[in-house]
Structures are given as C-alpha cells and as structure tokens.
Design a protein around this motif. Sequence first.
Motif, short mmCIF file in Angstrom:
data_model
loop_
_atom_site.label_atom_id
_atom_site.label_comp_id
_atom_site.label_asym_id
_atom_site.label_seq_id
_atom_site.Cartn_x
_atom_site.Cartn_y
_atom_site.Cartn_z
N SER A 10 13.98 94.72 101.74
CA SER A 10 13.07 94.24 100.70
C SER A 10 13.28 95.03 99.41
CB SER A 10 11.62 94.35 101.16
OG SER A 10 11.26 95.70 101.40
N SER A 11 13.55 96.32 99.54
CA SER A 11 13.82 97.14 98.36
C SER A 11 15.07 96.66 97.64
CB SER A 11 13.96 98.60 98.77
OG SER A 11 14.36 99.40 97.69
N LEU A 12 16.13 96.38 98.41
CA LEU A 12 17.37 95.90 97.80
C LEU A 12 17.18 94.52 97.17
CD1 LEU A 12 19.98 96.98 100.52
CD2 LEU A 12 19.50 98.11 98.33
N LEU A 13 16.39 93.67 97.81
CA LEU A 13 16.13 92.33 97.25
C LEU A 13 15.44 92.42 95.89
CD1 LEU A 13 14.99 90.32 100.40
CD2 LEU A 13 17.09 89.96 99.08
N ARG A 14 14.52 93.35 95.74
CA ARG A 14 13.82 93.51 94.46
C ARG A 14 14.78 93.99 93.38
NH1 ARG A 14 8.37 93.21 95.69
NH2 ARG A 14 7.91 93.51 97.91
N GLU A 15 15.68 94.91 93.76
CA GLU A 15 16.69 95.35 92.80
C GLU A 15 17.61 94.20 92.42
OE1 GLU A 15 18.40 99.52 92.65
OE2 GLU A 15 18.08 99.25 94.81
N GLY A 37 21.21 86.50 91.65
CA GLY A 37 21.25 85.13 92.15
C GLY A 37 21.14 85.02 93.65
N ILE A 38 20.39 85.93 94.28
CA ILE A 38 20.16 85.84 95.72
C ILE A 38 19.20 84.68 96.00
CG2 ILE A 38 19.28 87.05 97.76
CD1 ILE A 38 21.89 88.16 96.61
N TYR A 39 19.48 83.90 97.01
CA TYR A 39 18.70 82.71 97.35
C TYR A 39 17.34 83.14 97.92
CZ TYR A 39 17.46 78.19 99.38
OH TYR A 39 16.82 77.01 99.71
N GLU A 40 16.33 83.15 97.06
CA GLU A 40 15.03 83.69 97.45
C GLU A 40 14.16 82.70 98.20
OE1 GLU A 40 13.21 85.32 93.99
OE2 GLU A 40 14.80 86.81 93.65
N GLU A 41 14.61 81.45 98.35
CA GLU A 41 13.83 80.46 99.09
C GLU A 41 14.18 80.45 100.58
OE1 GLU A 41 11.30 78.71 97.78
OE2 GLU A 41 11.70 80.00 96.04
N ALA A 42 15.16 81.22 100.96
CA ALA A 42 15.52 81.27 102.37
C ALA A 42 14.36 81.84 103.18
CB ALA A 42 16.77 82.14 102.57
N LYS A 89 11.87 85.13 102.24
CA LYS A 89 10.43 84.98 102.03
C LYS A 89 9.64 85.90 102.96
CE LYS A 89 10.04 80.25 100.22
NZ LYS A 89 9.47 78.90 100.46
N ARG A 90 10.05 85.90 104.22
CA ARG A 90 9.31 86.71 105.17
C ARG A 90 9.46 88.19 104.87
NH1 ARG A 90 9.01 89.48 109.81
NH2 ARG A 90 11.25 89.82 110.04
N ILE A 91 10.68 88.60 104.48
CA ILE A 91 10.92 90.01 104.21
C ILE A 91 10.14 90.47 102.99
CG2 ILE A 91 12.68 91.61 103.37
CD1 ILE A 91 14.61 90.40 105.36
N LEU A 92 10.14 89.67 101.95
CA LEU A 92 9.41 90.06 100.74
C LEU A 92 7.91 90.14 101.00
CD1 LEU A 92 11.35 88.06 98.01
CD2 LEU A 92 11.40 90.52 98.43
#
Length: 598
Positions: free
Chosen positions: A154-159, A166-171, A175-178
């Motif tokens: 989740s930390s890496l996704l926020r970065e 352009g990471i696919y955030e609808e996967a 969603k669950r990780i965030l």
Amino acid sequence: MATAEYRPSMWNAYAIRRLTPTHKSPVNQKRMKTLIKEIRNIFQSIEDRKISPSAYDTAWIARIPAIDNPSQPQFPQTLKWVVSNQLADGSWEEESFYFPYDRLLSTLSCVITLRIWKIEENQVQKGIDFVNRQIQQIDGGECNMPSGFVTHFSSLLREAHTLSLGIYEEAPLVKRILTTGDTEMKGDGKMDDNLPSYFLSPWEDLQDWKQIGKVCSKDGSIIGSSAFAARAFMHSGDTKCLDFINSLLGIFGEFGFGTIEALEREVVIPLPMSMIHVWDLEYSDCMDTLFLLVEYVLKYGFHRNLPRLETRFYIEHFGITNDVRFPCIRNEKYLELAKLDFNVVQTIHQKELQQVHRWWIACDFRKLKFTRERHIEIYFAVAAGMFEPEYSDCRISFTKIGCLLVVLDDLYDKSTSHEDIKLFNEEFNRWDLNKLDQIPEHIKICYMGLYNTINELGKKASKVQGRDMLQYFRKLIDYRSKALDLVCLTTRLINDTKTFKDEREFGELASAIECYMKDNVGASEEEALGHVYNVIEGGLVELNKELFMANQVPDKFRKLLLNSARTSQLFYMQVDAVNNSNLDKKDMVEKCIFQGIV
C-alpha cells in the motif's frame, strides 16, 4: 513380603531377529558421498558470501541521494544493479523463483526508484506493464498472501500514484490493499514502541522520524532490514542508519543487497525455526511450526532432550522449500543427506541391538523369572546420546553392563535368601568357577553372566589399551566420582517420584518421598514431591557445572554421563516407563532404533 511383578518387554524376540538393515547399501553410500561433496562446495561458497540479492532492498538503497551531491545516488552501484537486472517479462527478482507477491513488491519498488532518478523510461514502462498484468490476475483475496504484504505494498502504491506511474487502481487487489492499508497504519503518524516491526516500513506520514533511535540497534540496523534503514536515513538523516548500510557493502559488494533480517534469522536460529520465511509460508503455517518447536522445548527442556531424538524431530519438521534467495543456507540437499545419514547410522544400531539380544539369550537370563528384560531400553539410553558409528564397542559394553546391573539389582532385591546372596558374594570375591555346583541354578546363571561378560570386556579393553584392564572392570562397581554420584542421585530420586506408591503397597518404605514425610511430620505427599523435585533440579544444575569444569575427563565420557542423566529424566518424566508399557517410550525407542525416515 510381597514383591512386584514386572511387565514383559514391549518388543518380542521375533521383532528383533527379523530386523533386516538395508539402508547401508552401496547405492546409499555412493549418494551420500555425492551429497557431501556438493554440500562442501555450498559451504565454501558461503565463505564467499554468495547470497542471492533482493531487488526490493537494493531498490530502496538506490534511492538514497549522495550526501555531497543530492542529484546523484549515494550508492550508484545499486542503481546500476537495478538497471541491469530487469527480467524479460518486465519484473525484478530471482528468475528461477516465482512468487507473485514477492515479484509485485520488488518490481514496483524498482520502478519507483528508476522514476525518481528519471532514467530508463523504457524499463519503467515494462515494469508498470508487469505490475498491471499481475494485479489483475490476483483476485484480491487473502489466500497465500504473506503477512505484512498489504502494509508494504500500500505504501508503494501511494508513491506510484504520486509519481503518476499509471498503476491500474481499479483492480480488486489494489482496492482492497488501499482500503486495508488505511486501517493498518496509525493515523497520527506517531512512533509506537509496541507496534510490530513489520508495520514500521510503510508509514507514509510519519512525523517523528527523529525518534527512530527507539527501534534502532547499536549497529544502526532497524529490524535487520536494509530497506527500512535506507528509508529511515532519508527521513531522519540518522548517520547510524547510513553506517549500517555501508557495513553491508562488505557482505554484498557490487551485487544487489540481500535481506539481512532473513539472512541473520536463517544463520542464527536453529531448525526448525529457520524454516520460517515470510515469502515461503502462510502465517498459519509459521505459527504451526513455531508451536511445534515451543511445545518440544517446553516438554523436554535441556535435561530430557537426547541428541538422536532431537535430530529426528528436526528432520521430520524441516519442511524445506528450496529458497533461491538463500541457496547456501537452505536446500533439499541438506535434508536428503540428513535422512540418509540418520538411516545409515540406524542400520548400525539395529545390528548392534541384535548382537546384544543374542548375548542376553546366550547368558540364559530369560530363564530367570524374577528379573526384567530391558536390554532394548538400556541400549536406547546410550545410542540416543552416543550414536556415532565409531562408538559401537562403547554402546554394546554400556548395554551389557546396564543389563547386568538390572539383573543383580533384581537378584538382591526380589529373588533369593540371605544365604544365597552370601554364596554369590563369595563367588564374586573368588572370581573363579571352582564351586559353581554348590550354588542354586538362578545364582549360577547370574554369576556366569557377570563372570563371562566382565572377562570378555576386560580382554577387549586390554587389547586396545595394551595393558591388563580386567582388574579395573571388576572394580567398576566401587568407582565413584562427583559427576557419577550426581547421575545416580538424580536417577534414584526421579525414580522414587514415580514408583513410591507402588512400592508402598509391597511394604517398601525407603523412597525419598517416604523418608521426607517421616523426617517432617505432617508433611503431605505433594510437599515431599516438591522438595524432591527441587533436589533433582539442583542436582542436575550441579552436574552441568561438574561436567563443564572436568576438563581432564574425555569429552565423550562427560557426554555419556550427561545423557545418562537425561535418559533417566526422560523415562520417568510422566510414569515409570522403564518398568511399564508406555506409548511415549515405545514411540521414542522405535523412532531412534527401529523406524527409518522416508
């Protein structure tokens, strides 16, 4: 006075005779030689510190800007490693080892590092494509998700979001990780001394990095993680963290950085704890393994833990998976060689036991209705501690002497008159065969078994020592040392704790428990047992000290005394397992002597 009747042996003669040791075959011997050679090469490679790097850790180290020029990396070799080690599918990590969550963490970490330094955009895009493909293939469930993955990722996704990767955030997984990540990180960003270490790394909004010293070791490491040390230095400027990273250069050199936390755990903690690796096992599996280890240690402790049983336990619970990140520390070759070695040594023990069994029958001890047949248990007592092939004569001699002591104990205690005992003592003092026709048959059997066995062992010892040893064997019964006295004391007392009630029924009131209650009028059995257990514990501690200080005594003899004391504590741990059928005893003996490891 009534006397107790002993139960027969748990193992019949046929079971022993039909043992057909097969493990020491030419095929197994050849395979063992091959494995020894291969493992020797692995050990030599450990000296060269050939440890597979961690892309995740290396990428974090590569982010650190140079102290004297922030536009350049402090460790350019790590950034060069990241650029040079992307795989064909766009990911980073060990090519021969694929674990999806590991790949996601490592790849996204490397992608972020390259974007931060604004280099190799083509590699960045390939990495992003891999991450997007991977997160869409995972359904977002918790199956096989390692502990700590959510907080790290989740930390890496926020970065990644901040850097517009352009990471696919609808996967579903994202969603669950965030969502989960928000609940797993403290909202106030304050350092919590009681927070589990793996929650520290992903904190985005930590406001008090200056307090990092609370969790920082003396060498500058933080939970052994080079990645977190890098992050801590970038936020706090604590030079101890930088010193720790510099110290790792001596280990990993120009290669990528490994996971020091895992490396230290693998090297220092003995099996089976070394099986536990966050990427190999689910949390429940880790806890099951830890539970088994803790249960074993608490049950047997130091003074009931015999080396051969401990080895078997570790082999059976090794649960190895080939960890390509630490090939020098864990792999199937170790386990295969351990099994082969255990089985080959067990084959030697089986042949020795058959030899002891033939001796027991040849001595006619089976004709004695009053004595116990315990040569298997006695052999186990020595083989479980002094198991090495070169000590075959020691194991056989120990077992024979132990059997003779049991027979003589039963002779003096249960079976005959004072007159017969007097005749036996006279024969022993003469040490000849001139008047055997004047003594009863059961006395004759006991004397002849003792006479022939002592002479046989004396001749063997004389041949080895180059001098007459028979006189020493005859005086063994009078030999005393403080260590031996402590072995006898702790054995006698632990025996009393499990036999005093039965002995009381037959009019025998000489146990330590009975004596304590007689000397301390009004004391209960529980109080007496508590006192005796305290004396046993103190005796075992004193035995440890005595054996440790006895430098002039051969090491193997000291171990033999220690393991003899351990065996007594083990056999009388719950019941009188020496004289009674007991499933725990049967399981221990069979695992050590009868059952090979598949």
